[in-house]
Motif scaffolding. Sequence first.
Motif, PDB file in Angstrom:
ATOM      1  N   ARG A   1      -9.895  69.347  51.849  1.00 49.62           N
ATOM      2  CA  ARG A   1     -11.225  68.736  51.821  1.00 49.62           C
ATOM      3  C   ARG A   1     -11.663  68.471  50.368  1.00 49.62           C
ATOM      4  NH1 ARG A   1     -16.347  70.874  51.975  1.00 49.62           N
ATOM      5  NH2 ARG A   1     -17.886  69.334  52.597  1.00 49.62           N
TER       6      ARG A   1
ATOM      7  N   GLU B   1      -8.399  71.419  62.238  1.00 47.22           N
ATOM      8  CA  GLU B   1      -9.312  71.726  63.344  1.00 47.22           C
ATOM      9  C   GLU B   1     -10.756  71.700  62.824  1.00 47.22           C
ATOM     10  OE1 GLU B   1      -7.333  75.296  63.914  1.00 47.22           O
ATOM     11  OE2 GLU B   1      -5.758  74.321  65.079  1.00 47.22           O
ATOM     12  N   PRO B   2     -11.757  71.546  63.730  1.00 43.45           N
ATOM     13  CA  PRO B   2     -13.138  71.444  63.240  1.00 43.45           C
ATOM     14  C   PRO B   2     -13.676  72.757  62.672  1.00 43.45           C
ATOM     15  CG  PRO B   2     -13.063  71.314  65.637  1.00 43.45           C
ATOM     16  CD  PRO B   2     -11.657  71.307  65.175  1.00 43.45           C
ATOM     17  N   THR B   3     -13.210  73.874  63.233  1.00 43.76           N
ATOM     18  CA  THR B   3     -13.685  75.169  62.714  1.00 43.76           C
ATOM     19  C   THR B   3     -12.531  76.161  62.657  1.00 43.76           C
ATOM     20  OG1 THR B   3     -14.260  75.824  64.944  1.00 43.76           O
ATOM     21  CG2 THR B   3     -16.076  75.013  63.578  1.00 43.76           C
TER      22      THR B   3
ATOM     23  N   LYS C   1      -4.026  66.784  60.343  1.00 46.19           N
ATOM     24  CA  LYS C   1      -5.417  66.821  60.797  1.00 46.19           C
ATOM     25  C   LYS C   1      -5.863  68.275  60.986  1.00 46.19           C
ATOM     26  CE  LYS C   1      -8.381  64.339  64.062  1.00 46.19           C
ATOM     27  NZ  LYS C   1      -9.398  65.334  64.041  1.00 46.19           N
TER      28      LYS C   1
ATOM     29  N   PHE D   1     -16.860  74.884  58.376  1.00 45.40           N
ATOM     30  CA  PHE D   1     -15.542  75.303  58.867  1.00 45.40           C
ATOM     31  C   PHE D   1     -15.544  76.805  59.127  1.00 45.40           C
ATOM     32  CE2 PHE D   1     -10.950  76.271  58.485  1.00 45.40           C
ATOM     33  CZ  PHE D   1     -10.468  75.380  59.429  1.00 45.40           C
TER      34      PHE D   1
ATOM     35  N   ASP E   1     -18.995  72.650  55.019  1.00 44.41           N
ATOM     36  CA  ASP E   1     -18.866  71.751  56.176  1.00 44.41           C
ATOM     37  C   ASP E   1     -18.819  72.529  57.493  1.00 44.41           C
ATOM     38  OD1 ASP E   1     -16.387  72.918  55.900  1.00 44.41           O
ATOM     39  OD2 ASP E   1     -15.275  71.096  56.414  1.00 44.41           O
TER      40      ASP E   1
ATOM     41  N   HIS F   1      -7.446  73.885  54.764  1.00 44.95           N
ATOM     42  CA  HIS F   1      -8.608  73.051  55.067  1.00 44.95           C
ATOM     43  C   HIS F   1      -9.468  72.835  53.813  1.00 44.95           C
ATOM     44  CE1 HIS F   1     -12.020  71.340  57.252  1.00 44.95           C
ATOM     45  NE2 HIS F   1     -12.778  72.113  56.476  1.00 44.95           N
TER      46      HIS F   1
END
Length: 642
Positions: free
Chosen positions: A472, A446-448, A444, A558, A556, A468
């Motif tokens: 993605r 991290e969001p940013t 998973k 990031f 997105d 990431h």
Amino acid sequence: MAAQIWGSEKRARRRREISAKIAQMPELHDSKPLPFMTREEKIMESARKLTILTEKMGQIIDPTDPAELYHLNNEVLGLEGNPMALHGVMFIPALSAQASDEQQAKWLPRALRREIIGTYAQTELGHGTNLQNLETTATYDLATQEFVLHTPQITALKWWPGNLGKSSNYAVVVAHMIIKAKNYGPHPFMVQLRDEKTHEPLPGITIGDIGPKMAYNIVDNGFLGFNKYRIPRTNLLMRHTKVEADGTYIKPPHAKINYSAMVHVRAYMLTGQAIMLASALNIATRYSSVRRQGQIDKSQPEVKVLEYQTQQHRLFPSIARAYAFQFAGAETVKLYEHVLKEMKSGNVSLMADLHALTSGLKSVVTYQTGEGIEQARMACGGHGYSMASYISEIYGVAIGGCTYEGENMVMLLQLARYLVKSAALVKSGQSSKLGPLVAYLGVKSEPTSLIDRIPNSGFTEYVKTFQHVSKRQTLKAADMFFGLMEKGEKREIAWNKCSVELNRASRLHTRLFIVEAFVRRVNEIADIRIKEALTDLLHLHVNYELLDIASYALEDGFLSASQLDYIRDQVYLYLGKIRPNAVSLLDSWEFSDIELRSVLGRRDGNVYENLFKWAKSSPLNKTDVLSSVTQYLKPMMEKARL
Ligand SMILES: CCCCCCCCCCCC(=O)SCCNC(=O)CCNC(=O)[C@H](O)C(C)(C)COP(=O)(O)OP(=O)(O)OC[C@H]1O[C@@H](n2cnc3c(N)ncnc32)[C@H](O)[C@@H]1OP(=O)(O)O
Ligand SMILES: Cc1cc2nc3c(=O)[nH]c(=O)nc-3n(C[C@H](O)[C@H](O)[C@H](O)COP(=O)(O)OP(=O)(O)OC[C@H]3O[C@@H](n4cnc5c(N)ncnc54)[C@H](O)[C@@H]3O)c2cc1C
């Protein structure tokens, strides 16, 4: 640093010793600059040196050490190829991996002693990529226990194999094997093409050179046709596949095991590409530190062009790539040798991973090498365009790699198959089954990104950002593909409709691997000075590469716009930091002048004297008035004056 580049202190020392020995052997030097020779002269010159090497090799290198042999070839024969290039690169590897022990005992010692010269003949005029549609057939004749090789039509002519045209007398030929009217697909056969005494083509064989190419013109890439040409059954390479006398077929443990010679080159060519990139950069960077043009501060004298930020930006990120490719290439060769050993003992479980990795790497590395060499050429201004720089030849040879051993787009799509399968595992909650190369797809994110917030993270935040975007894009392309199929699209049609997106995923995944290989290497280094210099280069690499693919991370959110500014600033910071080391970072590759073959990039830096001397030796300057002038131009001018 040379030890880092070549793998060990010993390797670096041996390279130096070999170069020094060659420097003392004028019979192994080019008798005149290669750009002044015709193709025929170059081929003759190469054959001359090759035969001397065959006699004297034992005095210069340990002939059983592939790295020493490779260096010897680069120094003496150069990168334009030689009459036995494919013999070492594919013929012997194909026999070693695919011939049975008995067959190897019969053919390998002869090939190694150079009693015979061989090549690898697979590609045809009509098909190179799609091996399933090759047209050459090998039909088993039960009565005589022979295979009958045949070229049914012009598109079935073998076309492109290196050294096939004029030099080789044997080849591993790939043909569709047909037994009792059943087609078993492409298989490799050992085929004699020419008489061993006269070197004349044998009856039933049509053979020749395909003509000049963009570069690599010392290699006689050839064509080959068979007219019902018979070979014994035992010439099918039988390590993995067997055909018994009664025509019984015994299938191999892996459907693609016969493709091993291609995987061999894909694994080994990465360091070859790194060397070509570093060579071109060595020439351009040395020249840029001699060439003075313009002022940065008008009150000061003219500066070396290497002081311009644009020049640094043009060259330094490619220096980082050359190192990155060399390190990633070394890891790949290690993996390849391991998989080959496993394959020989029947374990084929790692073949898919190796195929995916080498497919992606050969594509990204050859493409970026071509880009970097072309930038190096432009960085030399007008003199870069002269053959005196030799960069155009390096470029021509390097970009051949975008095509041979699998066209780049096609190979990226091979990696994409692997990535899509991996994405399916993630989507079905089976991430634990992911192989180590794609394990990050199941982690998973991290969001940013925290890139600018944890600047001393030892590159971890950078690796996470690459992971990431790669993850993605892989999941996005896979979603697109599965989505189309859910809507009723046929698998192949859906695949084609997503193929640009799939290849984007393949490139990102491969670029992540290259970054990780660079980080792994830097982390291993103990010598503090070397570590520091390479850490600077790695900083430049991660920031430059991330900027290059930033749109994926911006999409997105990031990465933010301010983080992008941070990354840009880092690029500029490290360009400046690398400047004092730039020439040394390339001189560390320790290319000799003999190997570089560049008038512009010689170690002595006497650029202008050397260029003038070189121009004066041009064959056109042998006479003041050319016959083209006396015969045509002079009469034309005289006529106009009347
Ligand atoms: C030293 C430097 C000097 C450098 C100096 C060098 C001098 C120049 C030398 C140049 C020599 C040459 O060019 S020699 C000629 C080289 N020719 C090529 O490279 C041809 C390129 N084409 C191919 O390799 C193949 O046809 C493919 C891979 C594109 C497609 O093969 P295919 O048989 O149709 O298979 P396809 O249906 O696509 O895939 C079926 C399944 O097989 C898998 N698969 C395919 N290949 C492999 C493989 N090798 N190993 C494992 N698995 C494989 C796929 O991933 C897929 O798995 P799954 O997804 O189903 O699980
Ligand atoms: C310098 C050099 C040396 C070589 N040496 C050898 C050798 O020693 N032995 C040998 O056997 N061969 C050799 N080759 C041939 C080489 O391996 C092939 O040219 C190569 O595999 C590409 O195949 P192709 O020419 O059929 O290209 P094509 O497949 O015809 O490619 C043309 C275009 O079609 C696209 N394309 C094709 N198929 C697909 C697909 N499925 N999906 C998407 N796009 C596709 C490609 O991306 C490309 O843009 C050599 C070639 C060169 C240039």
